[in-house]
Design an enzyme around this catalytic site. Structure first.
Site, PDB file in Angstrom:
ATOM      1  N   THR A 121       0.856  -1.172   0.000  1.00 16.57           N
ATOM      2  CA  THR A 121       0.000   0.000   0.000  1.00 16.57           C
ATOM      3  C   THR A 121       0.897   1.228   0.000  1.00 16.57           C
ATOM      4  OG1 THR A 121      -1.707  -1.155   1.253  1.00 16.57           O
ATOM      5  CG2 THR A 121      -1.780   1.242   1.279  1.00 16.57           C
ATOM      6  N   ALA A 124      -0.159   7.170  -0.591  1.00 12.78           N
ATOM      7  CA  ALA A 124      -1.226   7.961  -1.202  1.00 12.78           C
ATOM      8  C   ALA A 124      -2.554   7.234  -1.231  1.00 12.78           C
ATOM      9  CB  ALA A 124      -0.824   8.356  -2.632  1.00 12.78           C
ATOM     10  N   CYS A 125      -2.584   5.972  -0.831  1.00 12.52           N
ATOM     11  CA  CYS A 125      -3.779   5.168  -1.045  1.00 12.52           C
ATOM     12  C   CYS A 125      -4.139   4.372   0.190  1.00 12.52           C
ATOM     13  CB  CYS A 125      -3.562   4.225  -2.225  1.00 12.52           C
ATOM     14  SG  CYS A 125      -4.954   3.135  -2.533  1.00 12.52           S
ATOM     15  N   GLY A 126      -5.383   4.559   0.665  1.00 14.68           N
ATOM     16  CA  GLY A 126      -5.822   3.837   1.845  1.00 14.68           C
ATOM     17  C   GLY A 126      -6.506   2.529   1.550  1.00 14.68           C
ATOM     18  N   CYS A 128      -5.650   0.691  -1.516  1.00 18.71           N
ATOM     19  CA  CYS A 128      -4.943   0.052  -2.623  1.00 18.71           C
ATOM     20  C   CYS A 128      -4.854  -1.456  -2.381  1.00 18.71           C
ATOM     21  CB  CYS A 128      -3.537   0.620  -2.753  1.00 18.71           C
ATOM     22  SG  CYS A 128      -3.489   2.361  -3.208  1.00 18.71           S
TER      23      CYS A 128
END
Length: 284
Positions: A121, A124-126, A128
């Site tokens: 992960t 920038a991505c919670g 992903c």
């Protein structure tokens, strides 16, 4: 671990430096740290527990981050589901302690390894690595629609400045997001910073789990950036009745907040704000 920031050499270009004539100056700059954190989870027993995920984060409050992540993913329900959680030495030399080992309490099932979510992960991505829409949604244990919280709009406008005053990492780097939990009276309860917005919220929720403060009834969660779907869901998971952001929400964030009965405030800047859902909690 004292590694929230590091120094790098940069060339500072200032086209307005007319008097000195030094339009290019080489100098050190302080940057926000971004390092991988491997979270290992499993039952007690010999041998190391298997890795569940690797997330990119800013070192600091790593146990809060790991516990918050597990809670928000629905893998644990309370602090009682965790027997031990500790930082471990990794394979780096010198050791960076970029591993958190979580031993589950007896009777708590090990996470089911999802072959569709075995890659890292990013900061920038919670969400992903989720391979289906159904896998994205996690149901909260807490009902927030009946939370009687009421906050004057005047008080809400003061919270971003109070959050900013506590952002020591941002002062050094200019590159960290923040999530702050406030009481109904506007008192800062806890603040966490991270290069990832979702990590900052996981750190706040993990702190609340470890302190046995869930659900976060009657409290306000403020985030320094935008209000995306994953942040709104994490707030709902923790039982937060009011989520505020200094920037914009997404359409799905508004939909989730409405479904939860949560108040969602965006563009909280200066003396203005947009109240997207749950307007009855924001009073004149």
């Amino acid at each position: 671990m004292g590694r929230a920031s590091d120094r790098r050499a940069v060339v500072r270009v200032d086209l307005g430096a007319v008097e000195t004539g030094r339009r290019r100056v080489r100098r050190p700059d302080t940057l926000a740290a971004e390092e991988p954190l491997e979270i290992r989870v499993g039952s007690a027993g010999p041998g190391r527990r298997p890795p569940l995920t690797v997330t990119m984060r800013t070192p600091g409050a790593d146990l809060d981050l790991a516990i918050g992540f597990l809670f928000n993913e629905g893998l644990i329900r309370s602090a009682d589901d965790v027997s031990t959680a500790q930082l471990c030495a990794g394979t780096d030399t010198p050791n960076t302690y970029n591993v958190v080992d979580v031993t589950l309490a007896p009777g708590v099932p090990d996470p089911v390894t999802d072959p569709t979510r075995h890659f890292p992960t990013t900061s920038a991505c919670g969400v992903c690595g989720k391979a289906s829409i159904d896998a994205v949604r996690t149901r909260s244990l807490f009902q927030v629609s009946d939370d009687p919280l009421s906050v004057p709009a005047e008080l809400l406008t003061e919270l971003p400045q109070r959050l900013r005053a506590g952002q020591r990492g941002f002062d050094r780097t200019g590159g960290l997001h923040a999530a702050g939990l406030f009481s109904a009276a506007g008192e800062l309860v806890v603040l966490r910073e991270d290069v990832g917005r979702h990590n900052a919220v996981d750190k706040v929720v993990g702190w609340a789990v470890r302190e046995r403060r869930l659900p976060l009834t009657g409290q306000v969660l403020l985030v320094s950036g935008r209000a995306s779907f994953e942040l709104t869901q994490k707030a709902w998971m923790a039982g937060v009745p009011l989520l505020a952001a200094v920037s914009a929400p997404s359409t799905l964030a508004v939909d989730v907040a409405a479904e939860a009965g949560m108040t969602l405030v965006g563009f909280l800047r200066g003396r203005t704000m947009n109240v997207y859902t749950g307007g009855h909690r924001v009073t004149d």
